[in-house]
Structures are given as structure tokens and as C-alpha cells.
Design a protein around this motif. Structure first.
Motif, PDB file in Angstrom:
ATOM      1  N   CYS A 213     -77.677 -12.572   6.142  1.00 38.68           N
ATOM      2  CA  CYS A 213     -78.639 -13.069   5.167  1.00 38.68           C
ATOM      3  C   CYS A 213     -79.570 -11.946   4.748  1.00 38.68           C
ATOM      4  CB  CYS A 213     -79.436 -14.231   5.750  1.00 38.68           C
ATOM      5  SG  CYS A 213     -80.526 -15.011   4.546  1.00 38.68           S
ATOM      6  N   LEU A 239     -74.233 -15.044  13.017  1.00 45.83           N
ATOM      7  CA  LEU A 239     -75.266 -14.977  11.990  1.00 45.83           C
ATOM      8  C   LEU A 239     -76.150 -13.760  12.231  1.00 45.83           C
ATOM      9  CD1 LEU A 239     -77.046 -16.203   9.667  1.00 45.83           C
ATOM     10  CD2 LEU A 239     -78.313 -17.388  11.487  1.00 45.83           C
ATOM     11  N   ASP A 241     -79.650 -12.190  10.584  1.00 47.08           N
ATOM     12  CA  ASP A 241     -80.732 -12.468   9.640  1.00 47.08           C
ATOM     13  C   ASP A 241     -81.624 -11.248   9.483  1.00 47.08           C
ATOM     14  OD1 ASP A 241     -82.543 -13.596   7.941  1.00 47.08           O
ATOM     15  OD2 ASP A 241     -83.522 -14.846   9.458  1.00 47.08           O
ATOM     16  N   SER A 243     -83.336 -11.034   6.406  1.00 47.19           N
ATOM     17  CA  SER A 243     -83.975 -11.436   5.155  1.00 47.19           C
ATOM     18  C   SER A 243     -85.486 -11.402   5.318  1.00 47.19           C
ATOM     19  CB  SER A 243     -83.485 -12.823   4.747  1.00 47.19           C
ATOM     20  OG  SER A 243     -83.785 -13.781   5.754  1.00 47.19           O
ATOM     21  N   VAL A 248     -84.155 -18.540   6.925  1.00 44.79           N
ATOM     22  CA  VAL A 248     -83.308 -19.152   7.961  1.00 44.79           C
ATOM     23  C   VAL A 248     -84.161 -20.071   8.823  1.00 44.79           C
ATOM     24  CG1 VAL A 248     -81.871 -18.717   9.988  1.00 44.79           C
ATOM     25  CG2 VAL A 248     -81.711 -17.206   7.991  1.00 44.79           C
ATOM     26  N   LEU A 267     -81.245 -11.854  15.185  1.00 49.58           N
ATOM     27  CA  LEU A 267     -82.368 -12.304  14.374  1.00 49.58           C
ATOM     28  C   LEU A 267     -83.475 -11.260  14.384  1.00 49.58           C
ATOM     29  CD1 LEU A 267     -82.482 -15.966  15.766  1.00 49.58           C
ATOM     30  CD2 LEU A 267     -81.205 -15.121  13.776  1.00 49.58           C
TER      31      LEU A 267
END
Length: 331
Positions: A213, A239, A241, A243, A248, A267
Motif C-alpha cells: 500500500c 501485506l 504498508d 502509505s 490501512v 507495517l
């Protein structure tokens, strides 16, 4: 000067550089050297607080991060024609009390491309080569072999094919990965096999091995990566992340991990930062947590100032900036 005349010359003789006081002293010499080499006829004034901004002065350009005291600093000036932000993300300015329609505004797009795409590649390798497991084993002096997977042939799906997403796509192709991604306005993108609209991402999610993302935080993207979106992923996906916190949903990530939809998650940003100590994310072996560092690099300032210089040259040669901030997107 009529700033609406795209062919009019755009001289920059006086520059105001704003920065947090504790950071300013570290940056002064580099900024002065870089700007002096590119714009030898310009003078640069430095200020580490609004109070240090010369009251009633006029500047051709203001260079600054999205400082909380930026409106106060600008209010002290008699005139300024151009603001260049040292960041690529400028979401914070819309809540700031200054007229965004009067000055020309540009941002430092592209400064995060290399570091953040490298972070994403590193996160993919972290899970594929099980580095977390081997790190824990090494602390216990434990020799336990296992078969490892590889990135070759895996699908990377990128939410947001901006500068970062495109930089990531180029690097992923070096690992012979399949790459799909989203764009608001569809067009072919180099090194991307399939470009789709965000609304049509479901088919790609079903064959995704790594979902990255890279989206900005806007009204449209807030909470976008939720339980419903993650439920469309291929089982065992990862996943990543990088961003902005809020794109999220953290509880949706935990649900997807518990359900086996996600094999793991890296993350770097969170809905609340710093991530609270009581967050269940801290206790998971299948989550790699980093404290919003994916965009950090020793080359950041150099690239951001170079972005200012490229905008200056483009404005004088082509009549337009290369990384403008679009006021029309907000108003």
C-alpha cells in the motif's frame, strides 16, 4: 509580473528557508551550498521559528516542511510568490490557516521512491526467506534448517502507482515478479504488467502474493484497506504498508492474520502513532513493525532541494512546474 503568463520569466533572487530549530543548524551548510551552486544570484535567509522570519520582508520563494508554525511565519511576510515543500505528502497544509490560492506551490515528489521501494523489497525478502525465524534461532544458538521460498514468479500488487509504486515495480522486475497496480487515471506504466482502477482490484487481489500500500491519505483512501478488501486476497499473502497512517485499518489486519488470509504483515505506519504499547500488533510473530522509517534516507535533503531547483528550471524553460501542488484537488 503576471504569474498566469506561463512564458514570463520567473526570477528567484530571495529565498526563505524554514526548518525546525534543532534541524536547521544541521542543514544550513548543505542547503546554502546546493542553492548557491544552482542559483548563484539568489540569497538565502534561514529561520528556525516564526519569530526569526524578518517582519515585512518579501521573498520570491519559501522552502519549508509542513511546519505547524508555517502560517505564522508566512503572515509576517509582505509578499511571497512560491512555496516549495520539502515533503512529497502535503496533506497537513489543507488544515493550515494561510491562503493556498495566492502563492504557487510545489512539493518534493519522488524523494521517497528509492528508500521506500527498497523497504518494501526488504519486507518481501524478510517473509520469503524467513529472516525473523532465523534471527530468533540464532539468539538461541539453534540450528534448524527449513526449505525457503523465492520471489521469482510471485505477484506483487501495488495500491498506488505513484513515484514510490513505480520505483517498486522496477525493482520487483529485477526479481522476475509479476506486477499489477492501481492508478486513478489508467495508462500503461513501465515494468507493470497490469494497471487497473482501484474499484477493479478484486481480480488482482485473488492472485496476489504481496500487497503493498503506497496510497496517500485522503477522504477517498481513509480506511480503504479494511476487512472486506483483505478478504479478497489469495490465502497466505503478505501485506506491506508504507502509505500513511489511516489508509490501512489495524483491526482488519489482525483479523486477516488470524483467519490465515495474511501470512504476515510489515507495517511502517499506523492509525495512531506512536503505536500504543498495548497494541496486540506488538506481540505477533507474523508482524514486522517499524516506527515510520521507510522513507528515511541520508539523501533526503539533497533530493528535496534538487526538486526545488528542477521546478525553478522547468518554470523558466517550459513555463510550468514539474511537481505542482494542485489546489483544485482540495477546493
Amino acid at each position: 509580473m503576471n504569474l498566469s503568463d506561463k512564458h514570463a520569466p520567473f526570477p528567484v533572487r530571495r529565498i526563505l528557508y524554514l526548518q525546525k530549530a534543532e534541524v536547521l543548524e544541521q542543514q544550513k551548510a548543505q542547503v546554502a551550498e546546493q542553492l548557491g551552486a544552482a542559483l548563484p544570484e539568489a540569497s538565502t535567509t534561514f529561520a528556525g521559528s516564526a519569530a526569526e522570519v524578518p517582519k515585512g520582508a518579501s521573498f520570491d520563494a519559501v522552502i519549508a516542511p509542513t511546519l505547524p508554525w508555517l502560517p505564522e511565519a508566512l503572515a509576517r511576510l509582505a509578499d511571497y510568490r512560491w512555496i516549495h515543500f520539502l515533503s512529497a505528502g502535503v496533506e497537513k497544509i489543507w488544515a493550515m490557516d494561510f491562503d493556498k490560492t495566492r502563492p504557487l506551490m510545489t512539493k518534493s515528489s519522488g524523494v521517497h521512491g528509492a528508500p521506500m521501494s527498497e523497504y518494501a523489497i526488504g519486507a518481501m525478502l524478510y517473509f520469503t526467506k524467513q529472516f525473523g525465524r532465523f534471527h530468533d534461532q540464532s539468539r538461541r544458538a539453534e540450528w534448524q534448517r527449513t526449505w525457503l521460498d523465492e520471489l521469482t514468479g510471485k505477484q506483487l500488487t501495488v495500491l498506488g502507482l505513484g513515484h514510490i509504486g513505480q520505483s517498486l515495480a522496477r525493482r520487483a522486475k529485477a526479481f522476475d515478479m509479476q506486477v499489477a497496480g492501481t492508478l486513478k487515471h489508467l495508462r500503461p506504466v513501465e515494468q507493470v504488467d497490469r494497471v487497473v482502477a482501484l474499484e477493479e482490484i478484486g481480480r488482482e487481489l485473488a492472485r496476489t502474493d504481496f500487497l503493498v500500500c503506497c496510497l496517500p491519505l485522503t477522504d477517498e483512501t481513509h480506511g480503504l484497506v479494511d476487512a472486506e478488501l483483505l478478504s479478497n486476497l489469495k490465502l497466505g499473502a503478505v501485506l506491506i504498508d508504507i502509505s500513511r497512517g489511516g489508509v490501512v485499518k489495524g483491526d482488519a489486519v489482525i483479523q486477516a492474520l488470524d483467519a490465515g488470509i495474511l501470512k504476515g504483515a510489515a507495517l511502517d505506519v499506523f492509525e495512531q502513532q506512536p503505536l500504543p504499547a498495548d497494541s496486540p500488533l506488538w506481540k505477533r510473530d507474523d508482524v514486522l513493525i517499524t516506527p515510520h522509517v521507510s522513507g528515511t534516507t541520508p539523501h533526503y535533503l539533497e533530493r528535496a532541494i534538487d526538486n526545488f531547483i528542477k521546478n525553478y528550471n522547468a518554470k523558466n524553460q517550459e513555463g510550468m512546474f514539474v511537481t505542482p501542488v494542485s489546489v483544485m484537488k482540495k477546493y
